[in-house]
Design an enzyme around this catalytic site. Structure first.
Site, PDB file in Angstrom:
ATOM      1  CD  GLN A 124      -2.424   1.261   2.774  1.00  0.00           C
ATOM      2  OE1 GLN A 124      -1.725   1.374   3.789  1.00  0.00           O
ATOM      3  NE2 GLN A 124      -3.723   1.180   2.833  1.00  0.00           N
ATOM      4  CB  SER A 127       2.307   6.995   4.638  1.00  0.00           C
ATOM      5  OG  SER A 127       1.240   6.414   5.318  1.00  0.00           O
ATOM      6  CB  SER A 159       3.602  -2.816   5.450  1.00  0.00           C
ATOM      7  OG  SER A 159       3.386  -1.982   6.543  1.00  0.00           O
ATOM      8  CD  GLU A 243      -6.776  -0.964   7.800  1.00  0.00           C
ATOM      9  OE1 GLU A 243      -7.298  -0.026   7.170  1.00  0.00           O
ATOM     10  OE2 GLU A 243      -5.555  -1.172   7.826  1.00  0.00           O
ATOM     11  CG  ASN A 368      -4.762   4.819  19.643  1.00  0.00           C
ATOM     12  OD1 ASN A 368      -4.930   4.204  18.580  1.00  0.00           O
ATOM     13  ND2 ASN A 368      -4.809   4.233  20.818  1.00  0.00           N
ATOM     14  CD  GLU A 369      -1.796  10.406  19.353  1.00  0.00           C
ATOM     15  OE1 GLU A 369      -1.748   9.734  18.302  1.00  0.00           O
ATOM     16  OE2 GLU A 369      -1.136  10.104  20.365  1.00  0.00           O
TER      17      GLU A 369
HETATM   18  C1  LIG Z   1       3.758  -0.634  11.451  1.00  0.00           C
HETATM   19  C2  LIG Z   1       3.299   0.376  10.445  1.00  0.00           C
HETATM   20  C3  LIG Z   1       2.948  -0.034   9.172  1.00  0.00           C
HETATM   21  C4  LIG Z   1       2.533   0.916   8.219  1.00  0.00           C
HETATM   22  N1  LIG Z   1       2.256   0.477   6.944  1.00  0.00           N
HETATM   23  C5  LIG Z   1       1.905   1.389   5.993  1.00  0.00           C
HETATM   24  C6  LIG Z   1       1.699   0.967   4.636  1.00  0.00           C
HETATM   25  O1  LIG Z   1       1.812  -0.222   4.298  1.00  0.00           O
HETATM   26  N2  LIG Z   1       1.398   1.910   3.729  1.00  0.00           N
HETATM   27  C7  LIG Z   1       1.265   3.229   4.041  1.00  0.00           C
HETATM   28  O2  LIG Z   1       0.948   4.017   3.162  1.00  0.00           O
HETATM   29  N3  LIG Z   1       1.462   3.663   5.319  1.00  0.00           N
HETATM   30  C8  LIG Z   1       1.802   2.767   6.296  1.00  0.00           C
HETATM   31  N4  LIG Z   1       2.041   3.195   7.581  1.00  0.00           N
HETATM   32  C9  LIG Z   1       2.030   4.617   7.872  1.00  0.00           C
HETATM   33  C10 LIG Z   1       0.891   5.074   8.749  1.00  0.00           C
HETATM   34  O3  LIG Z   1      -0.316   5.120   8.023  1.00  0.00           O
HETATM   35  C11 LIG Z   1       1.289   6.457   9.295  1.00  0.00           C
HETATM   36  O4  LIG Z   1       2.411   6.267  10.138  1.00  0.00           O
HETATM   37  C12 LIG Z   1       0.183   7.101  10.068  1.00  0.00           C
HETATM   38  O5  LIG Z   1      -0.856   7.479   9.216  1.00  0.00           O
HETATM   39  C13 LIG Z   1       0.687   8.353  10.831  1.00  0.00           C
HETATM   40  O6  LIG Z   1       1.331   9.226   9.967  1.00  0.00           O
HETATM   41  P1  LIG Z   1       2.808   9.781  10.275  1.00  0.00           P
HETATM   42  O7  LIG Z   1       3.676   8.634  10.611  1.00  0.00           O
HETATM   43  O8  LIG Z   1       3.195  10.656   9.153  1.00  0.00           O
HETATM   44  O9  LIG Z   1       2.666  10.645  11.601  1.00  0.00           O
HETATM   45  P2  LIG Z   1       2.054  12.125  11.697  1.00  0.00           P
HETATM   46  O10 LIG Z   1       0.792  12.212  10.920  1.00  0.00           O
HETATM   47  O11 LIG Z   1       3.145  13.102  11.399  1.00  0.00           O
HETATM   48  O12 LIG Z   1       1.712  12.176  13.227  1.00  0.00           O
HETATM   49  C14 LIG Z   1       2.730  12.350  14.241  1.00  0.00           C
HETATM   50  C15 LIG Z   1       2.016  12.427  15.571  1.00  0.00           C
HETATM   51  O13 LIG Z   1       1.144  13.568  15.592  1.00  0.00           O
HETATM   52  C16 LIG Z   1      -0.196  13.160  15.875  1.00  0.00           C
HETATM   53  N5  LIG Z   1      -1.139  13.954  15.079  1.00  0.00           N
HETATM   54  C17 LIG Z   1      -1.085  14.211  13.744  1.00  0.00           C
HETATM   55  N6  LIG Z   1      -2.138  14.972  13.361  1.00  0.00           N
HETATM   56  C18 LIG Z   1      -2.869  15.200  14.473  1.00  0.00           C
HETATM   57  C19 LIG Z   1      -4.080  15.900  14.730  1.00  0.00           C
HETATM   58  N7  LIG Z   1      -4.753  16.521  13.755  1.00  0.00           N
HETATM   59  N8  LIG Z   1      -4.546  15.941  16.002  1.00  0.00           N
HETATM   60  C20 LIG Z   1      -3.872  15.292  17.003  1.00  0.00           C
HETATM   61  N9  LIG Z   1      -2.722  14.623  16.829  1.00  0.00           N
HETATM   62  C21 LIG Z   1      -2.223  14.558  15.587  1.00  0.00           C
HETATM   63  C22 LIG Z   1      -0.263  11.701  15.455  1.00  0.00           C
HETATM   64  O14 LIG Z   1      -1.273  11.022  16.136  1.00  0.00           O
HETATM   65  C23 LIG Z   1       1.122  11.210  15.849  1.00  0.00           C
HETATM   66  O15 LIG Z   1       1.165  10.917  17.207  1.00  0.00           O
HETATM   67  C24 LIG Z   1       2.446   2.277   8.558  1.00  0.00           C
HETATM   68  C25 LIG Z   1       2.794   2.687   9.859  1.00  0.00           C
HETATM   69  C26 LIG Z   1       3.222   1.758  10.778  1.00  0.00           C
HETATM   70  C27 LIG Z   1       3.608   2.236  12.159  1.00  0.00           C
END
Ligand SMILES: Cc1cc2nc3c(=O)[nH]c(=O)nc-3n(C[C@H](O)[C@H](O)[C@H](O)COP(=O)(O)OP(=O)(O)OC[C@H]3O[C@@H](n4cnc5c(N)ncnc54)[C@H](O)[C@@H]3O)c2cc1C
Length: 384
Positions: A124, A127, A159, A243, A368-369
């Site tokens: 997928q 991100s 992933s 999901e 979770n946020e």
């Molecule tokens: C094990 C794992 C597998 C994954 N696999 C895939 C995959 O196969 N394909 C893919 O596309 N993505 C994948 N992801 C990515 C995942 O979807 C993102 O990590 C997730 O959406 C969070 O985005 P970010 O890491 O950019 O964090 P950010 O969006 O930058 O967030 C950082 C922190 O800020 C908080 N935050 C952000 N916005 C807000 C808000 N508006 N209000 C309050 N808090 C907020 C978040 O909760 C987090 O704690 C995977 C992630 C993990 C950990």
């Protein structure tokens, strides 16, 4: 001959699934905690494929089992009970249903049988480095040039991309819309296409679980667009609530609780009032989680679609799982920080990996946020 599994009683179906997993699932793959790789799961995939059980909810005419929601939940429960690990199955769970719903006939004919047989392994590509929670801000672009779209950009956290043959990639096809969600399109990309570079990322536990994926002038035939141009946002979000139900199952925290009980018994901790207090609170949290999960399951069984309140399940299950693995690590003392399986009074427990794998649970599937924001906006209707 095609079987109608939905015609079986729940008990008969459960017994059949359980017997199959117990007889056929490779014992050395039970309850492995990390994400399973394709080379170790391929033999199991072949067994499932031969039996016609690779795709439990796909319709029978597409090679699936055609299970209704209630039978699917039994299937999932039995997987979890026996420690049957998820293979790299995004072709079945994610893009397959998307193609069935939004794809062209040619896409259905070409991609669905190959996802089923394991010839195509999907990952997928949503991100990006600056677009995770705020996915609609994604910048990877797709620009029409002759009969191809040319993709440029960078994806991250894809992933098991290193095991995949194909990726479904969200791109920006119109940078000039008022609402950012309106200029996004979804493409099916063959990883053999020139211009794609993968760079594996090693997680906290030392496993190369995901990749950065670079797209540098990657030419994708325009027939590989899924659904309408610029409408990829609604396509991509189509499957989220089921999901969240799957992620919210109490099985993982319940398994961690079981491990905690073994370690605590081996260490004589049930005589310690301080431990007993914390253990009891967590046990009750898991009971609450079980009731909450049951409520959503009943909703699905009754044919109702899930609402925004399913976010509560995701928050609670991942939160409880993390608190459990933290306590497990604490009571394991020095054994808890050592890598690999350790012996606790005759019971093997991999404390450190349990701890590590629970960490990203509050991030993936929508952090979770973000789930709390959804709850406050759509369920509690708090002013934002
Ligand atoms: C094990 C794992 C597998 C994954 N696999 C895939 C995959 O196969 N394909 C893919 O596309 N993505 C994948 N992801 C990515 C995942 O979807 C993102 O990590 C997730 O959406 C969070 O985005 P970010 O890491 O950019 O964090 P950010 O969006 O930058 O967030 C950082 C922190 O800020 C908080 N935050 C952000 N916005 C807000 C808000 N508006 N209000 C309050 N808090 C907020 C978040 O909760 C987090 O704690 C995977 C992630 C993990 C950990």
């Amino acid at each position: 001959m095609t079987r109608d599994y939905n015609a079986l009683t729940d008990d008969a179906f459960r017994a059949e699934v359980r017997a199959f997993f117990e007889a056929e699932y490779p014992p050395h793959l039970r309850y492995i905690l990390r994400r399973a790789r394709w080379d170790e799961m391929k033999a199991w995939w072949d067994i499932l494929y031969q039996k016609g059980w690779v795709a439990p909810v796909w319709p029978v005419e597409r090679g699936g089992m055609g299970l209704d929601a209630s039978k699917m939940l039994i299937y999932m429960e039995e997987m979890e009970r026996h420690g049957v690990v998820r293979p790299p199955d995004q072709g079945i769970t994610h893009i397959g249903p998307i193609i069935m719903r939004f794809g062209t006939e040619a896409q259905k004919e070409f991609y669905l049988p190959r996802a089923l047989s394991g010839e195509h392994i999907w990952c997928q590509g949503y991100s990006e480095p600056n677009s995770g929670s705020d996915l609609a801000s994604l910048r990877t672009s797709a620009v029409l040039d002759g009969d191809d779209y040319v993709i440029n950009g960078q994806k991250i956290w894809t992933s098991l991309a290193q095991d995949a043959t194909h990726c479904y990639v969200l791109t920006r096809t119109n940078p000039d819309t008022k609402k950012r969600q309106e200029g996004i399109s979804l493409f099916l990309v063959d990883f053999k296409t020139p211009g794609i570079t993968l760079r594996p990322i090693v997680n906290l536990a030392g496993h190369a679980e995901f990749c950065q994926v670079y797209y540098d002038n990657v030419r994708v035939p325009k027939q590989n667009l899924v659904g309408e141009l610029h409408m990829g946002w609604s396509v991509a979000k189509a499957l989220l609530s089921f999901e969240r139900l799957a992620i919210g199952s109490p099985r993982r925290p319940a398994y961690a609780l079981q491990r905690l009980e073994k370690v605590a018994s081996a260490r004589g901790l049930f005589a310690d009032q301080g431990f007993l207090d914390r253990y009891t609170a967590l046990k009750l949290d898991i009971e609450d989680l079980g009731s909450l999960y049951g409520r959503f399951v009943e909703q699905v069984k009754g044919g109702e679609s899930l609402g925004a309140d399913v976010s509560m399940l995701k928050i609670w299950s991942m939160d409880a799982w993390q608190r459990l693995t933290e306590l497990l690590m604490e009571v394991s003392a020095e054994e808890g920080v050592l890598d690999g399986i350790r012996d606790f009074g005759g019971v093997d427990v991999d404390v450190l990996t349990s701890f590590y794998v629970s960490r990203p649970g509050t991030i993936y599937g929508g952090s979770n946020e973000i789930q709390r924001n959804i709850m406050s906006r759509y369920v509690l209707k708090l002013p934002m």
